[in-house]
Write a protein that holds these residues in place. Sequence first.
Motif, PDB file in Angstrom:
ATOM      1  N   ASP A   1       0.853  -1.184   0.000  1.00 35.58           N
ATOM      2  CA  ASP A   1       0.000   0.000   0.000  1.00 35.58           C
ATOM      3  C   ASP A   1       0.892   1.238   0.000  1.00 35.58           C
ATOM      4  O   ASP A   1       2.115   1.134   0.095  1.00 35.58           O
ATOM      5  CB  ASP A   1      -0.933  -0.001   1.217  1.00 35.58           C
ATOM      6  CG  ASP A   1      -2.215   0.804   0.986  1.00 35.58           C
ATOM      7  OD1 ASP A   1      -2.225   1.620   0.032  1.00 35.58           O
ATOM      8  OD2 ASP A   1      -3.180   0.630   1.746  1.00 35.58           O
ATOM      9  N   GLU A   2       0.279   2.391  -0.076  1.00 35.80           N
ATOM     10  CA  GLU A   2       1.004   3.646  -0.220  1.00 35.80           C
ATOM     11  C   GLU A   2       2.033   3.838   0.894  1.00 35.80           C
ATOM     12  O   GLU A   2       1.770   3.583   2.061  1.00 35.80           O
ATOM     13  CB  GLU A   2       0.009   4.808  -0.207  1.00 35.80           C
ATOM     14  CG  GLU A   2       0.616   6.141  -0.578  1.00 35.80           C
ATOM     15  CD  GLU A   2      -0.441   7.200  -0.817  1.00 35.80           C
ATOM     16  OE1 GLU A   2      -0.097   8.302  -1.291  1.00 35.80           O
ATOM     17  OE2 GLU A   2      -1.628   6.932  -0.541  1.00 35.80           O
ATOM     18  N   MET A   3       3.232   4.299   0.511  1.00 35.34           N
ATOM     19  CA  MET A   3       4.338   4.464   1.448  1.00 35.34           C
ATOM     20  C   MET A   3       4.702   5.941   1.577  1.00 35.34           C
ATOM     21  O   MET A   3       4.681   6.684   0.609  1.00 35.34           O
ATOM     22  CB  MET A   3       5.576   3.699   0.954  1.00 35.34           C
ATOM     23  CG  MET A   3       5.357   2.221   0.728  1.00 35.34           C
ATOM     24  SD  MET A   3       6.868   1.434   0.136  1.00 35.34           S
ATOM     25  CE  MET A   3       7.097   2.250  -1.436  1.00 35.34           C
ATOM     26  N   TRP A   4       5.088   6.341   2.823  1.00 41.28           N
ATOM     27  CA  TRP A   4       5.517   7.716   3.072  1.00 41.28           C
ATOM     28  C   TRP A   4       6.770   7.791   3.930  1.00 41.28           C
ATOM     29  O   TRP A   4       7.596   8.672   3.770  1.00 41.28           O
ATOM     30  CB  TRP A   4       4.382   8.518   3.740  1.00 41.28           C
ATOM     31  CG  TRP A   4       3.325   8.932   2.779  1.00 41.28           C
ATOM     32  CD1 TRP A   4       2.185   8.256   2.469  1.00 41.28           C
ATOM     33  CD2 TRP A   4       3.311  10.106   1.959  1.00 41.28           C
ATOM     34  NE1 TRP A   4       1.460   8.938   1.526  1.00 41.28           N
ATOM     35  CE2 TRP A   4       2.130  10.077   1.195  1.00 41.28           C
ATOM     36  CE3 TRP A   4       4.188  11.179   1.808  1.00 41.28           C
ATOM     37  CZ2 TRP A   4       1.790  11.080   0.292  1.00 41.28           C
ATOM     38  CZ3 TRP A   4       3.851  12.183   0.904  1.00 41.28           C
ATOM     39  CH2 TRP A   4       2.665  12.129   0.157  1.00 41.28           C
ATOM     40  N   GLY A   5       6.927   6.901   4.875  1.00 43.81           N
ATOM     41  CA  GLY A   5       8.037   6.976   5.814  1.00 43.81           C
ATOM     42  C   GLY A   5       9.313   6.342   5.283  1.00 43.81           C
ATOM     43  O   GLY A   5       9.301   5.201   4.818  1.00 43.81           O
ATOM     44  N   LEU A   6      10.428   7.092   5.353  1.00 46.26           N
ATOM     45  CA  LEU A   6      11.725   6.598   4.884  1.00 46.26           C
ATOM     46  C   LEU A   6      12.819   7.223   5.735  1.00 46.26           C
ATOM     47  O   LEU A   6      12.813   8.430   5.981  1.00 46.26           O
ATOM     48  CB  LEU A   6      11.932   6.962   3.408  1.00 46.26           C
ATOM     49  CG  LEU A   6      13.310   6.687   2.804  1.00 46.26           C
ATOM     50  CD1 LEU A   6      13.602   5.197   2.749  1.00 46.26           C
ATOM     51  CD2 LEU A   6      13.409   7.295   1.405  1.00 46.26           C
ATOM     52  N   ALA A   7      13.759   6.409   6.195  1.00 45.47           N
ATOM     53  CA  ALA A   7      14.899   6.915   6.961  1.00 45.47           C
ATOM     54  C   ALA A   7      16.097   6.011   6.705  1.00 45.47           C
ATOM     55  O   ALA A   7      15.940   4.801   6.498  1.00 45.47           O
ATOM     56  CB  ALA A   7      14.578   6.954   8.456  1.00 45.47           C
ATOM     57  N   THR A   8      17.295   6.603   6.704  1.00 44.12           N
ATOM     58  CA  THR A   8      18.524   5.836   6.500  1.00 44.12           C
ATOM     59  C   THR A   8      19.343   5.831   7.783  1.00 44.12           C
ATOM     60  O   THR A   8      19.352   6.802   8.543  1.00 44.12           O
ATOM     61  CB  THR A   8      19.361   6.427   5.351  1.00 44.12           C
ATOM     62  OG1 THR A   8      19.530   7.841   5.560  1.00 44.12           O
ATOM     63  CG2 THR A   8      18.680   6.203   4.015  1.00 44.12           C
ATOM     64  N   HIS A   9      20.042   4.734   8.008  1.00 45.72           N
ATOM     65  CA  HIS A   9      20.829   4.544   9.223  1.00 45.72           C
ATOM     66  C   HIS A   9      22.022   5.501   9.235  1.00 45.72           C
ATOM     67  O   HIS A   9      22.609   5.781   8.187  1.00 45.72           O
ATOM     68  CB  HIS A   9      21.313   3.091   9.298  1.00 45.72           C
ATOM     69  CG  HIS A   9      21.825   2.675  10.633  1.00 45.72           C
ATOM     70  ND1 HIS A   9      23.116   2.953  11.050  1.00 45.72           N
ATOM     71  CD2 HIS A   9      21.229   2.009  11.657  1.00 45.72           C
ATOM     72  CE1 HIS A   9      23.284   2.460  12.264  1.00 45.72           C
ATOM     73  NE2 HIS A   9      22.162   1.877  12.658  1.00 45.72           N
ATOM     74  N   PRO A  10      22.406   6.023  10.401  1.00 43.22           N
ATOM     75  CA  PRO A  10      23.494   7.018  10.451  1.00 43.22           C
ATOM     76  C   PRO A  10      24.880   6.468  10.143  1.00 43.22           C
ATOM     77  O   PRO A  10      25.767   7.228   9.765  1.00 43.22           O
ATOM     78  CB  PRO A  10      23.428   7.541  11.893  1.00 43.22           C
ATOM     79  CG  PRO A  10      22.750   6.465  12.660  1.00 43.22           C
ATOM     80  CD  PRO A  10      21.767   5.834  11.714  1.00 43.22           C
ATOM     81  N   THR A  11      25.092   5.149  10.277  1.00 45.63           N
ATOM     82  CA  THR A  11      26.447   4.608  10.061  1.00 45.63           C
ATOM     83  C   THR A  11      26.476   3.340   9.223  1.00 45.63           C
ATOM     84  O   THR A  11      27.549   2.900   8.820  1.00 45.63           O
ATOM     85  CB  THR A  11      27.131   4.296  11.411  1.00 45.63           C
ATOM     86  OG1 THR A  11      26.331   3.343  12.137  1.00 45.63           O
ATOM     87  CG2 THR A  11      27.298   5.565  12.242  1.00 45.63           C
ATOM     88  N   GLN A  12      25.333   2.736   8.937  1.00 41.82           N
ATOM     89  CA  GLN A  12      25.302   1.466   8.205  1.00 41.82           C
ATOM     90  C   GLN A  12      24.460   1.596   6.942  1.00 41.82           C
ATOM     91  O   GLN A  12      23.680   2.534   6.792  1.00 41.82           O
ATOM     92  CB  GLN A  12      24.723   0.356   9.090  1.00 41.82           C
ATOM     93  CG  GLN A  12      25.490   0.110  10.381  1.00 41.82           C
ATOM     94  CD  GLN A  12      24.804  -0.926  11.248  1.00 41.82           C
ATOM     95  OE1 GLN A  12      24.159  -1.846  10.754  1.00 41.82           O
ATOM     96  NE2 GLN A  12      24.922  -0.779  12.566  1.00 41.82           N
TER      97      GLN A  12
END
Length: 800
Positions: A499-510
Motif C-alpha cells: 500500500d502507499e508508502m511515506w516513511g523513509l529513513a537511512t541509518h546514520p552509520t550502516q
Amino acid sequence: IPGYQDDVSAESSTEFPDRMSLMEVRLQAQEDEITLLKSSLADALRKLRLHDQQIPLLKQQLIAGKRFVKGIIRVRRNSEKSRDSQDKTKQRLSKKAASSTNLLTRSPIIVATVNIRVLCILPFILLTGQSIKMFIRGRPITMYIPSNILNYEELRMDLPSQKLDLDWVYGYRGRDCRANLYLLPSGEAVYFIACVVVLYHIRNQTQRHYQKHTDCVRCLAIHPDKVRVASGQTAGVDKDGKPLQPFVHIWDSKTLVTLQQIGLGTFERGVGALAFSSSDNGTFLCVIDDSNEHMISVWDWNKNIKHTEVKSTNEAVLGVDFSPTDTNNIISCGKSHVYFWTLSTGTLTKKQGIFGKYKKPKFVLCFVFSLTGDVLTGDSEGNILTWGKSAADTKTLGKGAKETFQIMKQTRAHEGSVFTMCILQGGAILSGGGKDRKIIRWSADLAPERECEIPEKFGAVRTIADVDGEELLVGTTRNAILRGTFSDGFVAIVQGHVDEMWGLATHPTQNIFITCGNDRQVCVWNAGDHKLDWCATLEESGLCADFSPNGAVVSVGLSTGRWVVLDLQTKEVVSDLTDGNEQLSVMRYSPDGSFLAVGSHDNFIYIYNVTEGGRRYTRFGKCTGHSSFITHLDWSKDGKYIMSNSGDYEILYWDVASGCKLLRNRFESKDREWASYTCVLGFHVMGVWLEGSDGTDINALCRSHSERMVAVADDFCKVHLFQYPCPKPKAPSYKYEGHGSHVTNVRFTHNDSHLLSMGGKDTCILQWRVKGAGTGDHSKEHLASSSSVCSSSSSPENGR
C-alpha cells in the motif's frame, strides 16, 4: 458471500481503474483546497492579532524613524566634521534596520509600506536586511539571504557534479496484475513494478532494468524465442493532468535495446493484456487496451502494421493468448466471459463460451491450452472448466449455426478463486488458489497429484513460473516473489510493501534503511545485500520515521498521533507514546540524540528529552505557532534550534533550548547551519521549485551529507538532483524516471554513495547509485553490490 472476499479485493482495481483514479485525484484536490482555506484563515486571524498588538509599537517606531532620518540628513550635511561620527551613525542605522525588519516579520500586513520607506531612504544597507520573496499559489514567502552572499544576482546555478544510476529495484506488482512473472533461459526472472521491468538473475542475485516506459507497466509477454519481450503500459497523465498515450514496447532481453514501439495513438487509457503468437515463430502480437470497449487488435509487430482491430467487451478483460497450434485462433477472458476469436481475411470474429448448465462465474481469471488441444479456464468459483468444440444447438441458436465451444468437464480445484494456471513440459498442470493459497499439481487429465500451501503473510497465488519442472517461482498478491518446491516449501526472494508508502529513513552509520506506509508494515532493508532484513506489523499506518544518531533505535510516527520506538536488534517496541489525535508527519532526532521532535497535523511540534540510548522519552515542551499542519523540520548543527515548514507554506524557527520559543525575528536565523536539510521551503532550496508551482508539487527533499547536492521527490513521478545550495529560480537539475506515482520521499545513505527514493501508490523503492566527482568524504565507500549494467534514464533540465 464470504468466498468472494479475496476475489473482489483482487479484481476491484480492474473494473473501473481510471474512474476511481480520477475521483481520487479530485477528492485529494478538494481536501487540499479545504486545508489551505482553513490554514489561511487561521493565519490571517493570528496575524491580525499580532498586528493589533504591534500598533502602539509601530507608531513609536515610525515616529522614531522620522526623527532618525532627519538625524541622518544632518549627519550627511556635516559629514566632514568627523569620520568617527560617521561610523557611529552607520552602526545606529544597522541596528535600526534590524529593528524594522523585526517589526516587519511580526506584522507582515504592513511589509510593503515600511519596507519601501526603508529601502528608498537607506539604500546602502540593502545587504544588511536583504530578503527575497517567492510566491506559491499567490502567497508570498519571505527568505533572508545569508551574510556570506554579497551579490545574489551574480550567483550561478550549475548542474550538480554527481549523477544517479539505477542500482536496485525493491518490490513486485502482484496485487492487481497477472501473468507478469517469467523465467528466461539466461536464469533471469523477468517481472515489473512501477515503470521498470526488472531482470533478476536468481543465482547471481543481480538485477538489470528496462527503463524505457513512461508510466506504470501493466502486462508482459515473452516471445517464443525466449529472448524478446513485449511490455505494455498505462497512459498516465502529464503534470497538467492531461492524458498521455499508452504504447507497447518490444525489446531484446539480452541487450535491453528497444526493437519496436507499437500502438502510440491507437490504444486508450492503457494496455491491459497482450500475447505473442507461437505457431508462426511469434510474428504477431495481440493487444487488448483499457478503453471502455477493450479494443482487441492484432499486429505484425516487426513491421509495425496493425492487421485488425475490433471491440471486445465493456467488461474487464484479464487475459488473452493465441492458440499454440493456430495463429488464427485467439482466446480472451475476464469478467463473466470467455471469448473464442477467429482471425480470417483480416477480420476478427468472436464466439462466446456457453456455460449452459454450469454456474456462470463472476470472473474467468485465467486459461491455458492443454497438450490435447482443449482449453482449461480457472474462475472465481474455484473451478477448472475444460472447453471443447461441439456441434451447435440449432434449436437454441437457429438454423445454420456453426460449432461452438462448450464445457466438457468441471473440476473442483480451489476454495476461492483459481488465479493462475501453468502447463508443465510433460503436460501436467499447475493451478494457484486465492483464498486457500494452495498450489496444486494436476495430471494431464486433471487428477490431483501434489499440493502445498504458501504462508499467509504472502497473500494469494497470483502467478506461477516453471523453473525446471520441480522448482517454481510464485508471484503473490502481497507483492512477493517466492522460490521453492512442493517438497521443501517456498521462501521469498523479492518482497515489497502493498500500500502507499511515506516513511523513509537511512541509518546514520550502516547501509540500512527503513520504510513504512499504509499497509502497517515497518520494513528494515539492507541496501548492501538488497534484501529485507526484517518486518514488523503495526496497529496503524506508519507515516514517518527516523533513526537515533547512535543507530540503536528507530522511531515511527503513526496515523493516529501515536508513535513507537523499535529496537533495531531485538525488534521490540521500547517506547509507545501519543501526541494529539491527528497523524504525525515528521520525526527528527537532534544531532546528539538528546532530543526528539515530533511534527503533527495538529499544528504542533512536540519535543522530548531522550535518555538511555534512545529507550526513554520524557516530554520537554511543545512548539506552538504554526497555523497549519507540520510538514517538515530540521535541527541546527548545535542542536538548539529547529526550522519547520507547514501546510500553508510557512517557515518558522524555534529556540528549543530556551523552552521551545518561537523566534519571531526570522532574519536572525539566516546564517544558522542545519544538521540536515529536509525542509522543502527555505532560502538554500528555493531554486528547486518551478515557477507557478502548487505548494504540494514537491513532497520531500534531502541534502547530501557532503552538502553538495540535494535530491527532490515530486508529484510527477520524478526524482531530481540539484546542486546545493540551490537558492535561485530555474536552477538546472538532472531528472530521473522510474516511479509510476507521486514520489513521497528521498534519503541519501550515510556515506552519500546511494540515494533511496520511494513511490507512493506504486509501492516501489528505487535505489540509485551516486556517481561522479565530489560524492562526499566517503565517496570511495560503496555498497556491496554486484549489479549488472542497467539502462539509465537521465536528462538535464537546464533553465527550465
